[in-house]
Write a protein that holds these residues in place. Structure first.
Motif, short mmCIF file in Angstrom:
data_model
loop_
_atom_site.label_atom_id
_atom_site.label_comp_id
_atom_site.label_asym_id
_atom_site.label_seq_id
_atom_site.Cartn_x
_atom_site.Cartn_y
_atom_site.Cartn_z
N ARG A 45 -36.20 -32.26 -138.59
CA ARG A 45 -34.83 -32.74 -138.59
C ARG A 45 -34.43 -33.11 -140.02
O ARG A 45 -35.22 -33.70 -140.77
N GLU A 46 -33.18 -32.79 -140.38
CA GLU A 46 -32.74 -33.04 -141.74
C GLU A 46 -31.39 -33.75 -141.75
O GLU A 46 -30.59 -33.63 -140.81
N PHE A 47 -31.13 -34.45 -142.82
CA PHE A 47 -29.90 -35.19 -143.01
C PHE A 47 -28.74 -34.24 -143.27
O PHE A 47 -28.89 -33.25 -143.98
N VAL A 48 -27.58 -34.56 -142.68
CA VAL A 48 -26.37 -33.78 -142.91
C VAL A 48 -25.34 -34.62 -143.66
O VAL A 48 -24.77 -34.19 -144.67
N GLY A 49 -25.06 -35.81 -143.17
CA GLY A 49 -24.07 -36.66 -143.82
C GLY A 49 -24.01 -38.03 -143.17
O GLY A 49 -24.54 -38.23 -142.08
N THR A 50 -23.37 -38.96 -143.85
CA THR A 50 -23.23 -40.29 -143.32
C THR A 50 -21.89 -40.88 -143.74
O THR A 50 -21.36 -40.54 -144.79
N ILE A 51 -21.35 -41.75 -142.89
CA ILE A 51 -20.08 -42.40 -143.16
C ILE A 51 -20.23 -43.87 -142.84
O ILE A 51 -20.84 -44.24 -141.84
N ASN A 52 -19.70 -44.73 -143.73
CA ASN A 52 -19.85 -46.16 -143.49
C ASN A 52 -18.83 -46.64 -142.47
O ASN A 52 -18.03 -45.84 -141.92
N TRP A 53 -18.80 -47.93 -142.20
CA TRP A 53 -18.05 -48.43 -141.06
C TRP A 53 -16.55 -48.22 -141.15
O TRP A 53 -15.89 -48.00 -140.14
N ASN A 54 -15.99 -48.25 -142.36
CA ASN A 54 -14.54 -48.08 -142.47
C ASN A 54 -14.14 -46.72 -143.02
O ASN A 54 -12.96 -46.48 -143.26
#
Length: 124
Positions: A45-54
Protein backbone atom coordinates in the motif's frame (compact mmCIF):
# COMPACT_ATOMS: atom_id res chain seq x y z
CA UNK A 1 -17.50 4.44 16.63
CA UNK A 2 -15.90 6.15 13.66
CA UNK A 3 -16.61 4.68 10.25
CA UNK A 4 -15.22 5.65 6.87
CA UNK A 5 -16.83 4.57 3.62
CA UNK A 6 -15.23 5.07 0.23
CA UNK A 7 -17.23 5.24 -2.98
CA UNK A 8 -16.85 6.28 -6.59
CA UNK A 9 -14.48 3.65 -7.86
CA UNK A 10 -15.02 1.83 -11.12
CA UNK A 11 -13.65 0.77 -14.48
CA UNK A 12 -12.51 3.57 -16.77
CA UNK A 13 -10.24 4.04 -19.74
CA UNK A 14 -6.86 5.72 -19.69
CA UNK A 15 -7.27 9.49 -19.77
CA UNK A 16 -10.64 9.44 -18.03
CA UNK A 17 -11.50 10.94 -14.67
CA UNK A 18 -13.03 9.64 -11.47
CA UNK A 19 -14.01 11.26 -8.22
CA UNK A 20 -13.71 9.18 -5.10
CA UNK A 21 -15.56 10.07 -1.93
CA UNK A 22 -14.77 9.27 1.67
CA UNK A 23 -17.70 9.73 4.03
CA UNK A 24 -17.08 9.73 7.77
CA UNK A 25 -19.65 9.01 10.41
CA UNK A 26 -19.74 8.52 14.15
CA UNK A 27 -17.74 11.57 15.22
CA UNK A 28 -19.09 15.08 15.69
CA UNK A 29 -15.88 17.04 15.28
CA UNK A 30 -14.63 17.71 11.77
CA UNK A 31 -11.12 18.42 13.01
CA UNK A 32 -9.39 15.46 11.46
CA UNK A 33 -7.07 15.00 8.57
CA UNK A 34 -7.80 12.46 5.86
CA UNK A 35 -5.27 10.52 3.91
CA UNK A 36 -5.72 8.48 0.77
CA UNK A 37 -3.66 5.41 0.07
CA UNK A 38 -3.80 2.78 -2.64
CA UNK A 39 -2.71 -0.80 -3.09
CA UNK A 40 -2.13 -2.37 -6.47
CA UNK A 41 -2.13 -6.14 -6.94
CA UNK A 42 1.08 -7.65 -5.65
CA UNK A 43 2.34 -4.36 -4.27
CA UNK A 44 2.47 -2.68 -0.89
CA UNK A 45 0.00 0.00 0.00
CA UNK A 46 1.29 3.46 -0.88
CA UNK A 47 0.49 7.04 -0.01
CA UNK A 48 -1.55 9.10 -2.48
CA UNK A 49 -2.39 12.35 -0.69
CA UNK A 50 -3.58 13.97 2.49
CA UNK A 51 -5.71 16.95 3.43
CA UNK A 52 -5.88 18.65 6.81
CA UNK A 53 -9.08 19.39 8.69
CA UNK A 54 -9.96 22.68 6.99
CA UNK A 55 -8.55 21.90 3.56
CA UNK A 56 -5.81 24.50 3.72
CA UNK A 57 -2.95 22.01 3.68
CA UNK A 58 -2.78 19.32 1.03
CA UNK A 59 0.11 17.08 0.15
CA UNK A 60 0.41 14.61 -2.70
CA UNK A 61 2.62 11.77 -3.75
CA UNK A 62 4.70 12.55 -6.81
CA UNK A 63 2.56 10.15 -8.82
CA UNK A 64 -0.54 12.20 -7.99
CA UNK A 65 0.77 15.75 -8.35
CA UNK A 66 -0.83 17.65 -11.19
CA UNK A 67 -3.50 14.99 -11.79
CA UNK A 68 -5.22 14.39 -8.45
CA UNK A 69 -6.92 16.98 -6.25
CA UNK A 70 -8.17 16.66 -2.70
CA UNK A 71 -11.06 18.65 -1.29
CA UNK A 72 -13.49 18.34 1.57
CA UNK A 73 -16.96 19.38 2.63
CA UNK A 74 -17.04 19.35 6.41
CA UNK A 75 -20.78 19.98 6.47
CA UNK A 76 -21.14 16.57 4.84
CA UNK A 77 -18.16 14.98 6.61
CA UNK A 78 -16.88 13.98 3.20
CA UNK A 79 -13.51 14.20 1.53
CA UNK A 80 -13.12 13.95 -2.22
CA UNK A 81 -10.27 12.72 -4.38
CA UNK A 82 -10.63 14.00 -7.92
CA UNK A 83 -8.48 11.94 -10.25
CA UNK A 84 -7.87 13.19 -13.78
CA UNK A 85 -5.88 11.81 -16.71
CA UNK A 86 -5.94 8.37 -15.19
CA UNK A 87 -3.31 5.86 -16.21
CA UNK A 88 -3.30 2.06 -16.11
CA UNK A 89 -0.73 2.24 -13.31
CA UNK A 90 -3.34 4.01 -11.17
CA UNK A 91 -5.23 0.72 -10.97
CA UNK A 92 -5.53 -0.20 -7.30
CA UNK A 93 -7.81 -0.40 -4.33
CA UNK A 94 -8.05 3.09 -2.87
CA UNK A 95 -8.42 3.58 0.87
CA UNK A 96 -9.15 6.64 2.93
CA UNK A 97 -8.10 7.00 6.53
CA UNK A 98 -8.73 9.53 9.31
CA UNK A 99 -6.15 11.11 11.58
CA UNK A 100 -7.78 12.80 14.57
CA UNK A 101 -4.51 13.70 16.26
CA UNK A 102 -2.56 15.39 13.54
CA UNK A 103 -2.64 17.37 10.35
CA UNK A 104 -2.12 14.47 7.97
CA UNK A 105 0.82 12.28 7.19
CA UNK A 106 2.30 9.96 4.62
CA UNK A 107 2.74 7.35 7.32
CA UNK A 108 0.00 4.78 7.62
CA UNK A 109 0.45 4.30 11.36
CA UNK A 110 -0.58 7.90 11.99
CA UNK A 111 -4.16 7.07 11.00
CA UNK A 112 -6.55 5.59 13.53
CA UNK A 113 -9.46 4.68 11.31
CA UNK A 114 -9.64 3.19 7.82
CA UNK A 115 -12.28 2.50 5.22
CA UNK A 116 -12.72 -0.77 3.39
CA UNK A 117 -11.49 0.55 0.06
CA UNK A 118 -12.89 1.07 -3.41
CA UNK A 119 -11.54 -0.50 -6.58
CA UNK A 120 -10.27 1.69 -9.39
CA UNK A 121 -9.39 -0.04 -12.65
CA UNK A 122 -7.93 1.87 -15.57
CA UNK A 123 -7.77 0.09 -18.90
CA UNK A 124 -5.29 1.01 -21.61
Amino acid sequence: QVQLVESGGGLVQAGDSLRLSCATSGRISSRYAVGWFRQAPGKEREFVGTINWNGNVRNYANSAKGRFTLSRDNAKNTVYLQMNRLKPEDTAVYYCAADFNGSGSQREYEYEHWGQGTQVTVSS
